[in-house]
Design an enzyme around this catalytic site. Structure first.
Site, short mmCIF file in Angstrom:
data_model
loop_
_atom_site.label_atom_id
_atom_site.label_comp_id
_atom_site.label_asym_id
_atom_site.label_seq_id
_atom_site.Cartn_x
_atom_site.Cartn_y
_atom_site.Cartn_z
CG ASN A 10 -1.74 1.22 1.39
OD1 ASN A 10 -1.80 2.05 0.49
ND2 ASN A 10 -2.39 1.37 2.54
CD1 TRP A 11 3.30 1.03 -3.06
CD2 TRP A 11 3.18 2.27 -4.92
NE1 TRP A 11 3.89 0.32 -4.08
CE2 TRP A 11 3.83 1.05 -5.23
CE3 TRP A 11 2.99 3.21 -5.94
CZ2 TRP A 11 4.27 0.74 -6.52
CZ3 TRP A 11 3.44 2.91 -7.22
CH2 TRP A 11 4.08 1.70 -7.50
CE LYS A 12 -0.14 3.17 4.80
NZ LYS A 12 -0.06 3.25 6.24
CG HIS A 100 -5.71 1.71 5.36
ND1 HIS A 100 -5.27 2.67 6.24
CD2 HIS A 100 -4.68 0.86 5.16
CE1 HIS A 100 -4.00 2.41 6.56
NE2 HIS A 100 -3.62 1.31 5.92
CD GLU A 102 -2.93 5.39 6.81
OE1 GLU A 102 -2.94 5.45 5.57
OE2 GLU A 102 -2.00 4.85 7.45
CD GLU A 172 -3.14 -2.52 7.31
OE1 GLU A 172 -2.01 -2.68 6.84
OE2 GLU A 172 -3.85 -1.54 7.06
N GLY A 178 2.81 2.31 10.75
CA GLY A 178 3.73 3.43 10.59
C GLY A 178 4.46 3.80 11.87
CB SER A 217 5.66 -1.78 11.79
OG SER A 217 5.23 -0.46 12.05
N GLY A 238 3.07 -1.12 4.24
CA GLY A 238 3.07 0.30 3.90
C GLY A 238 4.48 0.77 3.57
N GLY A 239 5.14 1.38 4.54
CA GLY A 239 6.45 2.02 4.32
C GLY A 239 7.45 1.15 3.57
P1 13P Z 1 3.28 0.38 7.63
O1 13P Z 1 3.78 -0.91 7.02
O2 13P Z 1 4.00 1.60 7.12
O3 13P Z 1 3.18 0.29 9.11
O4 13P Z 1 1.77 0.57 7.08
C1 13P Z 1 0.88 -0.49 7.20
C2 13P Z 1 -0.32 -0.15 6.43
O5 13P Z 1 -1.08 0.72 6.81
C3 13P Z 1 -0.58 -0.87 5.18
O6 13P Z 1 -1.87 -0.67 4.72
#
Ligand code: 13P
Length: 257
Positions: A10-12, A100, A102, A172, A178, A217, A238-239
């Site tokens: 997930n590149w956000k 998600h 967020e 998640e 994050g 993470s 994510g990251g």
């Molecule tokens: P991180 O891997 O950056 O913690 O993000 C997880 C995430 O929200 C994937 O959708």
């Protein structure tokens, strides 16, 4: 029971156009040796403006798929700035993230909105990757299982058996997204087993075929132990999905699991 193994990135809201292109090219190159043994589905979830171009890049690499990060619950109309399931499908993408954390916390998406978005995804031939997770406060107050159960009941469990067959669930924990804090493999497995139990109560045997991904993470150092857990069928990253080497290392960890 063998379930599809999945690593999704997930590149956000990250990467400009050329960076997105470079990342996909690097991943295709790094993952070439895996193409002969396509045990793991790799899903890339770029910002919606790149869905078509990422799909074009991966089109001839069948172990890659493309996902949107969000969709509107309607099919068309006067909703400035929104994108519909049919638009996403027309780019070649086949998945979409729904719910998600967020979207839930920063954009106020409620269970009923998410139920409608799930329906819109399915109606348009997209597989929803339905995300659930508890906050730190909820975990500390021993509300984790209640919260997850209500997110599933109110956002997802209205689906029929045949609709549910195409769904992926992602657990998640909000406190792990994050933050560099990961759920321990024991914590994650406990929750994944709980989710599968709820799926079994509602959907019977099908529960054994629904992939449940862990997100929060995930990195090259912790992926292998997480993926070794019996009810963890992959990761939503994510990251670390923004760095080709790290994401590739996480995909390789899935091959070991
Ligand atoms: P991180 O891997 O950056 O913690 O993000 C997880 C995430 O929200 C994937 O959708």
């Amino acid at each position: 029971m063998s379930r599809t193994k999945i690593v999704a990135g997930n590149w956000k809201m990250n990467l400009v156009s050329q960076e997105a292109k470079d990342l996909v090219n690097q991943l295709i190159e790094l993952c070439k040796p895996l193409a002969d043994n396509p045990k793991v589905r790799i899903i890339l979830a770029p910002a919606s403006v790149y869905l078509s171009s990422v799909f074009t890049q991966v089109e001839d690499h069948p172990h890659f798929s493309v996902s949107a990060q969000n969709l509107h619950e309607g099919d068309q109309g006067a909703f400035t700035g929104e994108i519909s399931g049919s638009m996403i499908r027309s780019t070649g993408a086949s998945f979409v993230l729904v719910g998600h954390s967020e979207r839930r916390t920063l954009f106020g998406e409620t269970d009923s909105t998410l139920a409608a978005k799930t329906n819109a995804a399915i109606r348009n031939g997209l597989s929803p990757i339905f995300c659930i997770g508890e906050s730190l406060e909820e975990r500390e107050n021993e509300k984790t299982f209640d919260i997850l159960q209500s997110q599933l009941m109110n956002g997802l469990f209205h689906l029929s058996l045949s609709e549910m067959a195409g769904v992926i669930i992602a657990y998640e924990p909000v406190w792990a997204i994050g933050t560099g804090k990961t759920a321990s493999p024991e914590q994650a497995q406990e929750v994944h087993a709980f989710i599968r139990r709820l799926l079994t109560e509602k959907y019977g045997e099908l529960a054994q075929r629904i992939p449940i991904l862990y997100g929060g993470s995930v990195n090259p150092g912790n992926a292998e132990t997480l993926f070794a857990c019996p009810d963890i069928d992959g990761g939503l990253v994510g990251g670390a999905s923004l760095k080709a080497q790290d994401f590739h290392a996480i995909i390789q960890a899935m091959y070991k699991g």
